[in-house]
Design an enzyme around this catalytic site. Structure first.
Site, PDB file in Angstrom:
ATOM      1  N   TRP A 131      -8.841  -2.957  -2.059  1.00 19.35           N
ATOM      2  CA  TRP A 131      -9.139  -3.527  -3.371  1.00 19.35           C
ATOM      3  C   TRP A 131     -10.462  -4.281  -3.249  1.00 19.35           C
ATOM      4  O   TRP A 131     -10.623  -5.134  -2.370  1.00 19.35           O
ATOM      5  CB  TRP A 131      -8.002  -4.459  -3.777  1.00 19.35           C
ATOM      6  CG  TRP A 131      -8.154  -5.142  -5.090  1.00 19.35           C
ATOM      7  CD1 TRP A 131      -8.482  -4.576  -6.281  1.00 19.35           C
ATOM      8  CD2 TRP A 131      -7.955  -6.542  -5.358  1.00 19.35           C
ATOM      9  NE1 TRP A 131      -8.506  -5.524  -7.277  1.00 19.35           N
ATOM     10  CE2 TRP A 131      -8.185  -6.732  -6.733  1.00 19.35           C
ATOM     11  CE3 TRP A 131      -7.600  -7.634  -4.558  1.00 19.35           C
ATOM     12  CZ2 TRP A 131      -8.077  -7.986  -7.331  1.00 19.35           C
ATOM     13  CZ3 TRP A 131      -7.482  -8.876  -5.157  1.00 19.35           C
ATOM     14  CH2 TRP A 131      -7.716  -9.050  -6.527  1.00 19.35           C
ATOM     15  N   ASP A 212      -1.227  -9.186   2.127  1.00 15.23           N
ATOM     16  CA  ASP A 212      -1.375  -9.307   0.679  1.00 15.23           C
ATOM     17  C   ASP A 212      -0.391  -8.357   0.002  1.00 15.23           C
ATOM     18  O   ASP A 212      -0.560  -7.139   0.045  1.00 15.23           O
ATOM     19  CB  ASP A 212      -2.807  -8.971   0.264  1.00 15.23           C
ATOM     20  CG  ASP A 212      -3.033  -9.168  -1.231  1.00 15.23           C
ATOM     21  OD1 ASP A 212      -2.289  -9.965  -1.845  1.00 15.23           O
ATOM     22  OD2 ASP A 212      -3.945  -8.532  -1.787  1.00 15.23           O
ATOM     23  N   LYS A 247       2.837  -8.214 -11.499  1.00 16.54           N
ATOM     24  CA  LYS A 247       3.347  -6.880 -11.778  1.00 16.54           C
ATOM     25  C   LYS A 247       4.862  -6.861 -11.905  1.00 16.54           C
ATOM     26  O   LYS A 247       5.410  -6.339 -12.864  1.00 16.54           O
ATOM     27  CB  LYS A 247       2.916  -5.898 -10.677  1.00 16.54           C
ATOM     28  CG  LYS A 247       1.509  -5.348 -10.836  1.00 16.54           C
ATOM     29  CD  LYS A 247       0.452  -6.362 -10.472  1.00 16.54           C
ATOM     30  CE  LYS A 247      -0.953  -5.771 -10.533  1.00 16.54           C
ATOM     31  NZ  LYS A 247      -1.982  -6.774 -10.232  1.00 16.54           N
TER      32      LYS A 247
END
Length: 398
Positions: A131, A212, A247
């Site tokens: 990311w 993460d 999410k």
């Protein structure tokens, strides 16, 4: 006064949202770029457990005071229980320092600031690819960032041997940023057996693992998705863990994340917590109250928690269904190509293998939006648009 200030080029993913919003082809356009879960109807969901929690919070309405720098105690406990397990020895022994943060990004930022201050010689290594904001956040905290081998385009898998050999060359206290599940952007994960090997190397080389995890529950389940984290703790590793409820609680704009640091002793965890709070104080002072209260309520109410698990697994299963249908449609249209990677990858994202030119063509000719590196958000697909998307992909792949 500001003539020397350079123009911001924009974020490639958030900028894509702006382009999508301004696209006038409303009858056909499909957004597969941003990492957001949408329902079968293409809507951002409000989970039933969240509705129930917010009703509790609002009855009666509460004062809007500042939260402590590290957030609500129930919130911290929820992070620890999800990530490490309710019976984790590290939690029982008080060796985990946890703070509520401004989303997963805030957790990464606070962790990066701590590492730069207390391990100034450390470099951070991220997967190739990762990311993009991982790099920006750590570099923005003054840490040199490098990349370790990860994605193998030839096999649509992991360059596991190369990854392991690379880790063996790193220096003590170098940071390796890892995705415990649902790798962003590729969707390609390590197996449990591979994780065990990697973590043994990390322990032997005295590296600092920074896990993460933004999609817990979207891979296999809450427990299995945390295997790498729990195995690292079993091995006695000091671990940084950034997590997000954006999410899996569909609370994107509430900015609900957490940073947990597992230390060798209770005394060290106490000192780490103090420094994390100090970092929070000098950046944003305290975390969001409403989102924190929602997480605290859902995670610590037995009925709401079980309802939440069911809703997360419904989202997970819908994503799996879209993966299977896209695989089947593309396989029928282009039988000479192997699209099995769509059903091997996990989580919201898929590395499609599309070139930048093919992605641009999808956007310009078919109004199908995805990130230019070929990353697709599977959660943007539904039964109404999936055949259109498959037709468009097949056309650019010919």
């Amino acid at each position: 006064m500001f003539q020397h200030v350079e123009q911001y080029a924009g974020d490639p993913i958030l900028g894509l949202m702006d382009k999508f919003a301004s696209d006038s082809r409303n009858d056909i356009k499909v957004n597969l770029g941003v990492g957001v879960y949408y329902t079968e109807d293409g809507k951002l969901p409000v989970l039933e457990c969240v509705k129930a929690a917010e009703a509790q919070i609002a009855n009666p309405p509460r004062p809007r005071g500042y939260l402590p720098m590290d957030g609500l105690k129930g919130y911290q406990q929820a992070c620890q229980n999800l990530l490490l397990g309710k019976d984790s020895q590290a939690v029982v022994e008080g060796r985990v320092a946890t703070i509520a943060t401004l989303g997963g990004s805030g957790a990464l930022k606070i962790g990066a600031e701590f590492i730069h201050q207390w391990f100034p010689a450390a470099k951070c290594y991220v997967s190739n690819p990762t990311w993009g904001n991982h790099i920006s956040i750590f570099e923005g905290s003054g840490i040199e960032v490098g990349k370790y081998p990860y994605y193998d385009a030839a096999t649509i898998g992991v360059k596991f041997d190369e990854m392991c050999e690379f880790f063996k060359t790193l220096n003590e206290n170098d940071v390796v940023l890892l995705h415990p599940c649902c790798h962003n952007p590729t969707g390609v994960d390590l197996s449990d057996e591979q994780w065990d090997i990697v973590l043994d190397i990390i322990k032997d080389k005295k590296l600092i693992p920074f896990m993460d995890i933004a999609y817990q529950g979207f891979g296999e389940n809450m427990e299995s998705d945390a295997h790498a984290i729990r195995r690292a703790v079993e091995l006695g590793l000091p671990v940084f863990i950034s997590n997000s409820f954006s999410k899996n609680l569909s609370l994107y704009g509430e900015r609900v994340g957490g940073l947990s640091v597992v230390a060798p002793s209770q005394d060290e965890a106490c000192r780490v917590l103090g420094q994390l709070k100090s970092t929070v104080r000098r950046i944003y002072s305290s975390p969001p109250a409403h989102g924190g209260a929602v997480v605290d309520t859902v995670m610590n109410d037995e009925v709401l928690f079980e309802q939440w698990l069911g809703e997360v697994y419904e989202m997970r299963d819908r994503i799996r269904d879209m993966r299977q249908k896209l695989h089947d449609l593309l396989s029928a249209k282009l039988p000479e190509r192997d699209f099995s990677y769509f059903i091997k990858q996990r989580g919201m994202f898929s590395f499609t293998g599309l070139t930048t030119e093919q992605v641009v063509r999808l956007r310009e000719e078919f109004a199908v939006y995805m990130v230019e590196n070929g990353r697709m958000c599977i959660a943007g697909l539904n039964n109404k648009n999936i055949e259109y998307v498959a037709n468009a992909m097949a056309e650019v792949l010919k």
